[in-house]
Design an enzyme around this catalytic site. Structure first.
Site, mmCIF file in Angstrom:
data_model
loop_
_atom_site.group_PDB
_atom_site.id
_atom_site.type_symbol
_atom_site.label_atom_id
_atom_site.label_comp_id
_atom_site.label_asym_id
_atom_site.label_seq_id
_atom_site.Cartn_x
_atom_site.Cartn_y
_atom_site.Cartn_z
ATOM 1 N N HIS A 193 26.248 -30.064 -39.681
ATOM 2 C CA HIS A 193 25.350 -28.940 -40.245
ATOM 3 C C HIS A 193 25.692 -27.753 -39.514
ATOM 4 O O HIS A 193 26.108 -27.814 -38.179
ATOM 5 C CB HIS A 193 24.019 -29.291 -40.072
ATOM 6 C CG HIS A 193 23.557 -30.562 -40.553
ATOM 7 N ND1 HIS A 193 22.588 -31.159 -40.501
ATOM 8 C CD2 HIS A 193 23.924 -30.886 -42.108
ATOM 9 C CE1 HIS A 193 22.300 -32.267 -41.567
ATOM 10 N NE2 HIS A 193 23.323 -31.981 -42.476
ATOM 11 N N TYR A 201 15.686 -34.121 -41.332
ATOM 12 C CA TYR A 201 15.864 -35.531 -41.146
ATOM 13 C C TYR A 201 14.766 -36.176 -40.186
ATOM 14 O O TYR A 201 14.040 -37.239 -40.160
ATOM 15 C CB TYR A 201 16.916 -36.067 -40.823
ATOM 16 C CG TYR A 201 18.043 -35.712 -41.823
ATOM 17 C CD1 TYR A 201 17.976 -36.931 -42.714
ATOM 18 C CD2 TYR A 201 19.053 -34.945 -41.802
ATOM 19 C CE1 TYR A 201 19.143 -36.787 -43.951
ATOM 20 C CE2 TYR A 201 19.932 -34.825 -42.759
ATOM 21 C CZ TYR A 201 20.011 -35.593 -43.675
ATOM 22 O OH TYR A 201 21.122 -35.408 -44.555
#
Length: 338
Positions: free
Chosen positions: A303, A312
């Site tokens: 990321h 998440y």
């Protein structure tokens, strides 16, 4: 998509915006006086690195070209950009798709403007194509531990099991799994094995450690094909009739998606749509549940921003709330339908 939304989307893709008359600068770079499609092709080839983004932008820019009548960027006006935004926001597309359509045209005009393709001020582009305010927050699609076992058991061959190992045990994106070469599986001096992911999203390389069970799946597949660690060529080989005639013998992203879907169906997972990306989501959630911190998981997933990984964590926290919900006493439970 319901019929009203479909109709709106068709209207977005077919309505033609009539060019308004105004005095345009005459010192436009000749290359950008070509047709809309030609300039878009140059933009996609030279300015967009991700295959997925390239496909999505191509779709949105093709629709924009239809709305503008195919005129070159040098003939666009701020009023037309505003009309394009109105057609997108009133189209019935989801908020994320609307944002992507507007981003595609903003990026395209920024690129063409930097090369002398038009003289629309950046402020006009930003204002006319501003993204609508919206909160887009969807639950991640993941599979359970039982479903993971079922998919591994249902995988018909060693290639399919190796693919599941890459997605569920290393969290690779489907394009990264498709490009992974045998030489990218590296055994370190201490015996641990890592995957060297080349040119991931944003053209960034990263190293992803894998566990012994994933290593075993990959080695088993490589051995079954008569190859060895360190060999050249793609890890996941295509075996269709035309594969021998192609320069690249690796599996395409489309083939990988189809493979995952077929294995999920064979595993009896029919109530949810299982894709390579949902397996990547599953990997992220499992890493966090195993005690991984957000920074480490962000690096594993490649990321660019830790904010993406934080989603998440939010998903995990919501899932863990179930443990705090007490069960109701049900004296008549035997009377309820199962």
């Amino acid at each position: 998509m319901d019929e009203s939304a479909q109709g709106s989307e068709n209207e977005y893709s077919q309505t033609r915006l009539v060019s308004s008359s105004e005095i345009l600068p005459t010192s436009i770079t000749p290359a950008f006086s070509r047709s809309w499609d030609e300039v878009v092709a140059g933009f996609l080839a030279s300015a967009i690195d991700s295959d997925g983004t390239r496909r999505a932008y191509a779709r949105h820019l093709r629709r924009a070209g239809e709305l503008f009548g195919g005129v070159p960027p040098s003939m666009l006006t701020g009023a037309q950009l505003s009309s394009f935004r109105a057609s997108v926001t009133g189209s019935g597309l989801s908020p994320s798709s609307q944002a992507q359509a507007l981003s595609a045209l903003r990026s395209f005009l920024t690129w063409t403007g930097s090369m002398g393709g038009h003289y629309l001020p950046s402020e006009v582009i930003a204002t006319a194509l501003r993204t609508p305010r919206a909160t887009v927050r969807r639950r991640y699609s993941v599979i359970t531990e039982k479903e993971i076992s079922s998919m591994l058991e249902a995988a018909p061959g060693k290639r399919e099991k190796a693919l599941l190992g890459l997605l569920l045990g290393a969290g690779l994106r489907v394009a990264e799994a498709s490009r992974l070469a045998i030489a990218d599986i590296v055994e370190e001096h201490d015996g641990d094995v890592v995957l060297f992911v080349r040119q991931g999203k944003g053209r960034k390389d990263r190293v992803v450690p894998i566990g012994p069970e994933v290593d075993a799946l990959l080695r088993d597949f490589i051995t079954s094909t008569g190859r060895y660690l360190g060999d050249q060529g793609p890890l996941l080989l295509a075996n269709d009739r035309g594969s021998g005639r192609r320069q690249d013998h690796g599996l395409s992203t489309r083939s990988l998606c189809r493979m995952v879907s077929q294995v999920a169906q064979s595993a009896g997972i029919s109530a949810k749509r299982v894709t390579p990306h949902s397996l990547r989501h599953t990997y992220a959630i499992r890493c966090l549940r195993a005690g991984g911190n957000v920074v480490a998981v962000s690096r594993l997933l490649g990321h660019s921003s830790i904010t993406t990984t934080q989603r998440y964590v939010d998903h995990l926290q919501e899932s863990e709330l179930r443990a705090a919900v007490p069960a109701l006493p049900m004296p008549f439970e035997d009377q309820l339908a199962s």
